[in-house]
Motif scaffolding. Structure first.
Motif, mmCIF file in Angstrom:
data_model
loop_
_atom_site.group_PDB
_atom_site.id
_atom_site.type_symbol
_atom_site.label_atom_id
_atom_site.label_comp_id
_atom_site.label_asym_id
_atom_site.label_seq_id
_atom_site.Cartn_x
_atom_site.Cartn_y
_atom_site.Cartn_z
ATOM 1 N N ILE A 1 20.099 149.692 32.761
ATOM 2 C CA ILE A 1 20.729 148.386 32.885
ATOM 3 C C ILE A 1 22.076 148.437 32.179
ATOM 4 C CG2 ILE A 1 20.587 145.969 32.191
ATOM 5 C CD1 ILE A 1 17.611 146.114 32.659
ATOM 6 N N ARG A 2 23.125 148.047 32.886
ATOM 7 C CA ARG A 2 24.476 148.116 32.336
ATOM 8 C C ARG A 2 25.047 146.721 32.057
ATOM 9 N NH1 ARG A 2 23.068 152.365 31.745
ATOM 10 N NH2 ARG A 2 23.934 154.365 32.367
ATOM 11 N N GLY A 3 24.409 145.716 32.620
ATOM 12 C CA GLY A 3 24.935 144.375 32.415
ATOM 13 C C GLY A 3 24.064 143.334 33.074
ATOM 14 N N CYS A 4 24.477 142.070 32.921
ATOM 15 C CA CYS A 4 23.731 140.959 33.499
ATOM 16 C C CYS A 4 24.702 139.962 34.096
ATOM 17 C CB CYS A 4 22.957 140.222 32.420
ATOM 18 S SG CYS A 4 21.386 140.943 32.067
ATOM 19 N N THR A 5 24.285 139.300 35.164
ATOM 20 C CA THR A 5 25.089 138.182 35.632
ATOM 21 C C THR A 5 24.239 136.927 35.583
ATOM 22 O OG1 THR A 5 24.425 138.393 37.923
ATOM 23 C CG2 THR A 5 26.377 139.592 37.265
ATOM 24 N N VAL A 6 24.886 135.828 35.187
ATOM 25 C CA VAL A 6 24.248 134.523 35.278
ATOM 26 C C VAL A 6 25.101 133.732 36.246
ATOM 27 C CG1 VAL A 6 23.674 132.418 34.050
ATOM 28 C CG2 VAL A 6 23.333 134.628 32.952
ATOM 29 N N SER A 7 24.546 133.367 37.405
ATOM 30 C CA SER A 7 25.371 132.648 38.371
ATOM 31 C C SER A 7 24.800 131.264 38.625
ATOM 32 C CB SER A 7 25.496 133.442 39.670
ATOM 33 O OG SER A 7 24.229 133.793 40.146
ATOM 34 N N GLN A 8 25.728 130.331 38.820
ATOM 35 C CA GLN A 8 25.368 128.929 39.013
ATOM 36 C C GLN A 8 26.250 128.333 40.097
ATOM 37 O OE1 GLN A 8 26.161 127.945 34.709
ATOM 38 N NE2 GLN A 8 24.222 126.873 34.980
ATOM 39 N N GLY A 9 25.638 127.796 41.150
ATOM 40 C CA GLY A 9 26.397 127.091 42.164
ATOM 41 C C GLY A 9 26.780 125.710 41.660
ATOM 42 N N VAL A 10 27.584 125.001 42.449
ATOM 43 C CA VAL A 10 28.024 123.664 42.036
ATOM 44 C C VAL A 10 26.817 122.780 41.745
ATOM 45 C CG1 VAL A 10 29.374 121.664 42.706
ATOM 46 C CG2 VAL A 10 29.998 123.910 43.547
ATOM 47 N N GLY A 11 25.872 122.762 42.691
ATOM 48 C CA GLY A 11 24.697 121.908 42.550
ATOM 49 C C GLY A 11 23.852 122.308 41.360
ATOM 50 N N MET A 12 23.702 123.625 41.164
ATOM 51 C CA MET A 12 22.875 124.103 40.056
ATOM 52 C C MET A 12 23.480 123.702 38.717
ATOM 53 S SD MET A 12 22.185 127.874 41.580
ATOM 54 C CE MET A 12 20.868 128.533 40.583
ATOM 55 N N ARG A 13 24.821 123.685 38.650
ATOM 56 C CA ARG A 13 25.461 123.307 37.386
ATOM 57 C C ARG A 13 25.156 121.855 37.035
ATOM 58 N NH1 ARG A 13 29.904 126.391 39.140
ATOM 59 N NH2 ARG A 13 31.257 124.622 39.558
ATOM 60 N N LEU A 14 25.045 121.019 38.085
ATOM 61 C CA LEU A 14 24.770 119.602 37.855
ATOM 62 C C LEU A 14 23.449 119.395 37.121
ATOM 63 C CD1 LEU A 14 25.857 117.808 41.144
ATOM 64 C CD2 LEU A 14 26.826 117.558 38.848
ATOM 65 N N VAL A 15 22.440 120.201 37.481
ATOM 66 C CA VAL A 15 21.118 119.988 36.892
ATOM 67 C C VAL A 15 20.788 121.041 35.841
ATOM 68 C CG1 VAL A 15 20.187 118.831 38.909
ATOM 69 C CG2 VAL A 15 20.040 121.301 38.754
ATOM 70 N N GLY A 16 21.751 121.902 35.540
ATOM 71 C CA GLY A 16 21.512 122.893 34.499
ATOM 72 C C GLY A 16 20.591 124.019 34.924
ATOM 73 N N ALA A 17 20.674 124.402 36.207
ATOM 74 C CA ALA A 17 19.873 125.527 36.675
ATOM 75 C C ALA A 17 20.752 126.762 36.789
ATOM 76 C CB ALA A 17 19.258 125.212 38.036
ATOM 77 N N ALA A 18 20.144 127.929 36.822
ATOM 78 C CA ALA A 18 20.908 129.161 36.926
ATOM 79 C C ALA A 18 20.026 130.261 37.471
ATOM 80 C CB ALA A 18 21.479 129.566 35.575
ATOM 81 N N ARG A 19 20.681 131.372 37.820
ATOM 82 C CA ARG A 19 19.962 132.550 38.299
ATOM 83 C C ARG A 19 20.492 133.729 37.501
ATOM 84 N NH1 ARG A 19 20.296 134.260 44.491
ATOM 85 N NH2 ARG A 19 19.167 132.321 44.509
#
Lengths: 495, 171
Positions: A290-308
């Motif tokens: 493992i060399r790194g991680c990404t946390v991505s959030q779409g517009v809608g996900m940011r509204l409710v505090g969700a992420a991937r």
């Protein structure tokens, strides 16, 4: 393996013949040809033609499946795995065991019916991306699948544990004593699905397929629906509400099918993710790679505090799906996971005012182009709607540019660095210093005037490169130095 | 060019072979000939009563071709030659390419996976070759274009040998 000198050559289970015949796995390629033939001759022969066709295609499929099964064999030796296949031309592929980066065991619904699994072996390759690098053994029994997985991964185990410990590993779905559960999917997280673009597409695609199917149905079978005696407004509202409910329900259902009972456990030096309702997938990631991680959030996900959250792993094919550590969940969880795997950096450094100006200009330009065309059309033909569209787009470009600028940033920590970008989907990437295999600093004509530069970290994992766009030009070399190592000193302008 | 802003990175030490200018000029000439042929064909085939299109084809298109010819043949090759530079340091390969937009690429020798020497058709006419240095990242490829064949061969050999010695995981 009992005899290491000459590993026995093995075949897949016979049941796979039935499986591949039913699914027309190999014969699928023939379908367009058959349809074309049928269309040319006309399907008007009635039932007989159809039956003949179906029987013929099925027989062909059976024949093809048998041939492929007969010509396919595999052998796992002391140091390598050899897969032989090919109908006419023989292809023999030898993969050294120490180059095996991961093994995925897949059990699609039909396979489960016969108690079979499909093994996908990731072999390390220089430039990631081609799916051709992957080895597939389709249709072995569950026990054989587990045995193979253990054998293939034996090269990576510490010698102390040895081979016996490896082959003793059982069904990945069954938890073991030394497993540490990292994440367990909470079904309530499914409620985030309607806010994620990818899952929203599921019901839309289903609708599309349904409508196409409806068009194919001959008219006499379509029931003659009378318009219900409702006022137009109510009907429209009902349709809209119904559509919305279907959309939300469909996306939740789609996401449930994929993410059902998602579980991430740590076993020894690996992270193992299991998930899926119909097709149960099991992916193993080596923590060392493992060399790194990404946390991505779409517009809608940011509204409710969700992420991937996803891991960036070297030599992992189909990284976007297989690297997933948390397909959908609260952002705190995503961040906790990312911080665990890659040392967190400090807060992000924002990019300078010149970058904000440039971002706004980039946001506004498309609108201005439409506006100019609109002015021309209004003057020449008196057609004004384009003018209005252009004005609206131009006005919207300003907040879009500002939002995009607000999303960008970079940071360096003692052993890691981070870049963030994107408004529609905001992606925050944290990478280890050792991940960097090269730097690319670029400066367009306009960036040069604004004293800005884009710095791209080339990484042998994930998408291959992660950029900090429009950072101050005089920070570029220092950033590269701090984010990789002394070799990047070469970039530093003589001072 | 604006001059006030400092460059984000140092300039690599060495410039390309001077034959590179001739090569870029040759490429410009070929492109111009193709464009001119297309425009000539359009002038022949577009009828003279096609309104706006006639004006576009007869007047605007030739002017565009002329301007791009001047830029491609007269300006761009020399400007490129001034910008393009390369260097192999003790532990990295370093290049600068482009003319209007510029790109600095740096790859440490310890992360090199393969080194290729490529000779295109036009390059062979001018006795030039391109050295491509590949890493584990699809985006981390360094190309040193238009070196003299002998230089390119030596550089590639040297890099491959050194990469072999210092390679760590290379990923």
């Amino acid at each position: 393996m009992s005899d290491p000198a000459a590993p026995p050559v093995q075949r897949t289970s016979r049941w796979v013949l039935l499986l591949h015949t039913i699914t027309f796995r190999q014969a699928r390629a023939l379908v367009p040809a058959v349809l074309g033939l049928g269309a040319a001759r006309g399907f008007d022969g009635g039932t007989v033609t159809v039956v003949v066709l179906v029987v013929g295609v099925t027989l062909l499929s059976l024949l093809w499946a048998t041939l492929s099964w007969w010509r396919f064999s595999y052998a796992v030796g002391e140091s390598s795995v050899v897969v032989t296949r090919g109908l006419l031309s023989r292809s023999v592929r030898t993969v050294p065991l120490d180059r095996v980066r991961g093994v995925e065991v897949e059990a699609p619904a039909l396979h489960r019916l016969f108690g079979l699994v499909r093994l996908k072996v990731d072999a390390a390759a220089g430039s990631v991306g081609a799916t051709g690098e992957e080895l597939v053994v389709d249709g072995v029994t569950r026990a054989e699948g587990d045995r193979l997985r253990a054998l293939l991964l034996v090269a990576r185990l510490p010698p102390a544990r040895g081979r016996h410990a490896a082959s003793a590993e059982l069904d990945p779905d069954v938890p073991q004593d030394h497993d540490e559960v990292v994440t367990r999917f909470d079904p309530r997280w499914l409620l985030y699905s309607p806010l994620v673009g990818g899952y929203l597409a599921v019901p839309l695609a289903a609708f599309g397929a349904l409508f196409r199917l409806l068009e194919e149905v001959p008219d006499r079978f379509v029931p003659d629906l009378d318009r219900p005696g409702l006022p137009d407004g109510t009907l429209a509202a009902l349709v809209l509400a119904g559509g919305l409910v279907l959309l939300v329900g469909g996306s939740v259902a789609g996401s449930a099918v994929v993410n059902w009972r998602f579980r991430l456990v740590r076993r020894g030096g690996s992270l193992i993710a299991t998930r899926g309702l119909v097709t149960r997938r099991h992916t193993e990631l080596e923590i060392d790679r493992i060399r790194g991680c990404t946390v991505s959030q779409g517009v809608g996900m940011r509204l409710v505090g969700a992420a991937r959250a996803s891991a960036l792993v070297t030599g992992l094919g189909d990284a976007a799906r297989r690297g997933q550590l948390l397909p959908l969940g609260p952002q705190d969880q995503a961040w906790a996971l990312a911080d665990r795997l890659v040392e967190p950096t400090g807060p992000l450094r924002r990019h300078p005012a010149a970058a904000r100006r440039r971002s706004v200009v980039r946001g506004v330009v498309p609108g201005v182009l439409v506006l100019v065309a609109g002015v021309a059309l209004t003057a020449l033909a008196g057609w004004w709607p384009l003018l209005v569209t252009g004005a609206v787009l131009t006005a919207l470009g300003v907040p879009l540019g500002l939002a995009r600028h607000a999303a960008t940033g970079h940071a360096t920590g003692p052993r890691s660095f981070a870049v963030r970008s994107g408004w529609l989907v905001r992606e925050h990437v944290v990478l280890q210093r050792r991940a960097v295999v090269g730097w690319q600093v670029s400066q367009s004509f306009f960036q040069r005037r604004g004293g800005l530069a884009t710095v791209l970290a080339c990484v042998g994992a994930g998408s291959g490169g992660y950029a900090a766009r429009d950072m101050a030009a005089d920070e570029a070399a220092d950033f590269a130095r701090a984010a990789s190592g002394s070799w990047a000193d070469t970039l530093s302008p003589a001072r | 060019m604006s001059t006030a802003q400092p460059a984000p990175a140092r300039e690599p030490a060495w410039s390309l072979s001077r034959s590179a200018i001739s090569l870029w000029v040759a490429q410009g000439v070929v492109a111009t000939v193709v464009e001119a042929l297309v425009v000539a064909a359009l002038i022949v085939f577009v009828p003279s009563d096609a309104g706006v299109w006639t004006v576009l084809v007869r007047w605007v298109a030739p002017v565009v071709v002329l301007v791009t010819a001047v830029v491609d043949i007269g300006v761009q090759p020399r400007l490129r030659y001034r910008v393009h530079r390369w260097e192999v340091t003790a532990d990295a390969v370093y290049t600068l390419t482009g003319w209007l937009n510029r790109t600095w690429t740096l790859v440490p020798i310890s992360r090199i996976q393969t080194v290729d020497v490529n000779r295109g058709l036009v390059q062979q006419l001018f006795g030039l070759a391109t050295v491509a240095v590949l890493t584990a990242s699809s985006q981390g490829t360094v190309r040193i274009p238009h070196l003299e064949v002998e230089v390119a061969r030596r550089v590639a050999e040297d890099l491959a040998r050194r990469a072999e010695q210092v390679r760590d995981e290379a990923t």
